[in-house]
Design a protein around this motif. Structure first.
Motif, PDB file in Angstrom:
ATOM      1  N   ARG A  80       0.833  -1.209   0.000  1.00  0.00           N
ATOM      2  CA  ARG A  80       0.000   0.000   0.000  1.00  0.00           C
ATOM      3  C   ARG A  80       0.870   1.264   0.000  1.00  0.00           C
ATOM      4  O   ARG A  80       0.536   2.257  -0.640  1.00  0.00           O
ATOM      5  CB  ARG A  80      -0.905   0.008   1.235  1.00  0.00           C
ATOM      6  CG  ARG A  80      -2.035  -0.994   1.164  1.00  0.00           C
ATOM      7  CD  ARG A  80      -2.824  -1.063   2.456  1.00  0.00           C
ATOM      8  NE  ARG A  80      -3.931  -1.978   2.326  1.00  0.00           N
ATOM      9  CZ  ARG A  80      -5.122  -1.631   1.810  1.00  0.00           C
ATOM     10  NH1 ARG A  80      -5.348  -0.387   1.449  1.00  0.00           N
ATOM     11  NH2 ARG A  80      -6.069  -2.523   1.683  1.00  0.00           N
TER      12      ARG A  80
ATOM     13  N   ARG B  34       7.616  -6.604  -6.134  1.00  0.00           N
ATOM     14  CA  ARG B  34       7.639  -7.798  -5.280  1.00  0.00           C
ATOM     15  C   ARG B  34       9.071  -8.160  -4.886  1.00  0.00           C
ATOM     16  O   ARG B  34       9.331  -8.505  -3.749  1.00  0.00           O
ATOM     17  CB  ARG B  34       6.980  -9.004  -5.969  1.00  0.00           C
ATOM     18  CG  ARG B  34       5.528  -8.801  -6.301  1.00  0.00           C
ATOM     19  CD  ARG B  34       4.775 -10.118  -6.336  1.00  0.00           C
ATOM     20  NE  ARG B  34       4.503 -10.596  -4.999  1.00  0.00           N
ATOM     21  CZ  ARG B  34       3.488 -10.207  -4.240  1.00  0.00           C
ATOM     22  NH1 ARG B  34       2.624  -9.326  -4.683  1.00  0.00           N
ATOM     23  NH2 ARG B  34       3.326 -10.683  -3.031  1.00  0.00           N
TER      24      ARG B  34
ATOM     25  N   ASP C 261       1.667 -14.137   0.339  1.00  0.00           N
ATOM     26  CA  ASP C 261       2.646 -15.105  -0.179  1.00  0.00           C
ATOM     27  C   ASP C 261       3.706 -15.418   0.868  1.00  0.00           C
ATOM     28  O   ASP C 261       4.814 -15.814   0.532  1.00  0.00           O
ATOM     29  CB  ASP C 261       3.337 -14.505  -1.422  1.00  0.00           C
ATOM     30  CG  ASP C 261       4.052 -13.200  -1.094  1.00  0.00           C
ATOM     31  OD1 ASP C 261       3.734 -12.587  -0.057  1.00  0.00           O
ATOM     32  OD2 ASP C 261       4.940 -12.794  -1.873  1.00  0.00           O
TER      33      ASP C 261
HETATM   34  O1   DC Z   1      -3.600  -7.011   3.301  1.00  0.00           O
HETATM   35  P1   DC Z   1      -4.000  -5.778   2.488  1.00  0.00           P
HETATM   36  O2   DC Z   1      -5.419  -5.802   2.010  1.00  0.00           O
HETATM   37  O3   DC Z   1      -3.639  -4.497   3.175  1.00  0.00           O
HETATM   38  O4   DC Z   1      -3.062  -5.887   1.190  1.00  0.00           O
HETATM   39  C1   DC Z   1      -3.105  -4.930   0.171  1.00  0.00           C
HETATM   40  C2   DC Z   1      -2.785  -5.553  -1.170  1.00  0.00           C
HETATM   41  O5   DC Z   1      -1.415  -5.905  -1.231  1.00  0.00           O
HETATM   42  C3   DC Z   1      -3.589  -6.788  -1.552  1.00  0.00           C
HETATM   43  O6   DC Z   1      -4.529  -6.482  -2.556  1.00  0.00           O
HETATM   44  C4   DC Z   1      -2.583  -7.764  -2.103  1.00  0.00           C
HETATM   45  C5   DC Z   1      -1.250  -7.155  -1.889  1.00  0.00           C
HETATM   46  N1   DC Z   1      -0.362  -7.978  -1.087  1.00  0.00           N
HETATM   47  C6   DC Z   1       0.450  -8.864  -1.754  1.00  0.00           C
HETATM   48  O7   DC Z   1       0.357  -8.980  -2.964  1.00  0.00           O
HETATM   49  N2   DC Z   1       1.344  -9.607  -1.064  1.00  0.00           N
HETATM   50  C7   DC Z   1       1.441  -9.496   0.269  1.00  0.00           C
HETATM   51  N3   DC Z   1       2.339 -10.229   0.925  1.00  0.00           N
HETATM   52  C8   DC Z   1       0.598  -8.608   0.969  1.00  0.00           C
HETATM   53  C9   DC Z   1      -0.301  -7.874   0.265  1.00  0.00           C
END
Ligand code: DC
Length: 233
Positions: free
Chosen positions: A43, A117, A139
């Motif tokens: 975010r 990522r 993940d």
């Molecule tokens: O948990 P959250 O809803 O605040 O996460 C926001 C976005 O970040 C969610 O749409 C997917 C991504 N995300 C991700 O791809 N890998 C992660 N380890 C954590 C979140």
């Protein structure tokens, strides 16, 4: 008893808005572990991209986002009043700004960018190096810490999740509708599960926790039983 024992990594993965962060934070407090909200990191990058022209009218320019990454320094600082760490970008506190619907609408796309990522996964691995962490994300049990000693996969009914997120946002004074939130929850589920890189999926050795009809106390009771079994092994 368990705090005198070895420290482990607890991976908490699952769908958005199913109370992962609340749960992971409570577990960490109970065990004296560090809680890391990896969604907040995706975010934070999304917010930075929105504020620096790499996302315009909801269109994510992937190259432009990747090009900004070197100037984004993410740090966490413990905030005792929240009992969790606040997230900072280049020294600015962004905890409040990263939870808006604008950020939610773009974050799945940003988190699908390979360079994003790569950078965030490396940071997460470094933060968990000494173990004793509860890391919440998508993940963690599959990619970030495939060797985590305890992997949970959290899920709940999409309508229940939308209602929870709606209550949370309206309590903070945000103007949103339940329909809009439910659409966002479903779209993010689909996007998170179908992206090419590190899609949301349950690790083979993860334990599923469906909390559609569980209170926070019931979840904690369930967790402590599970944790004790693993740590006593
Ligand atoms: O948990 P959250 O809803 O605040 O996460 C926001 C976005 O970040 C969610 O749409 C997917 C991504 N995300 C991700 O791809 N890998 C992660 N380890 C954590 C979140």
């Amino acid at each position: 008893m368990s705090d005198t024992k070895r420290k482990i990594i607890i991976a908490v993965d699952g769908f958005s808005s199913c109370g992962k962060s609340t749960f992971a934070k409570a577990i960490a407090a109970r065990l004296g572990y560090i809680f890391i909200d990896t969604g907040a990191m995706y975010r934070a990058v999304t917010l930075y991209a929105l504020e620096h022209g790499a996302i315009r009218s909801g269109i994510v320019d992937e190259e432009a986002v990747a090009g900004l990454l070197d100037e984004v320094a993410i740090t966490f600082r413990f905030n005792p009043s929240r009992g969790a760490s606040d997230i900072y970008v280049n020294g600015d506190l962004v905890e409040g700004k990263i939870r808006t619907i604008e950020v939610s609408n773009c974050v799945s796309q940003v988190s699908a960018i390979p360079d994003v990522r790569r950078k965030l996964v490396a940071m997460q691995q470094e933060m968990g190096r000494r173990r004793g962490v509860v890391m919440d994300g998508r993940d963690i049990g599959t990619v970030v810490f495939p060797d985590a000693e305890l992997k949970l996969f959290m899920t709940a009914d999409p309508a229940v999740r939308a209602r929870r997120r709606y209550d949370e946002l309206t309590a903070k004074g945000q103007q949103v509708t339940l329909d809009e939130i439910e659409r966002n929850v479903r779209e993010r589920d689909a996007a998170d599960m179908s992206r090419a890189i590190s899609p949301l999926r349950q690790a083979d050795d993860a334990i599923v926790l469906d909390n559609s009809r569980m209170t926070v106390d019931e979840q904690m009771e369930w967790f402590m039983r599970t944790f004790t079994e693993i740590i006593d092994k």
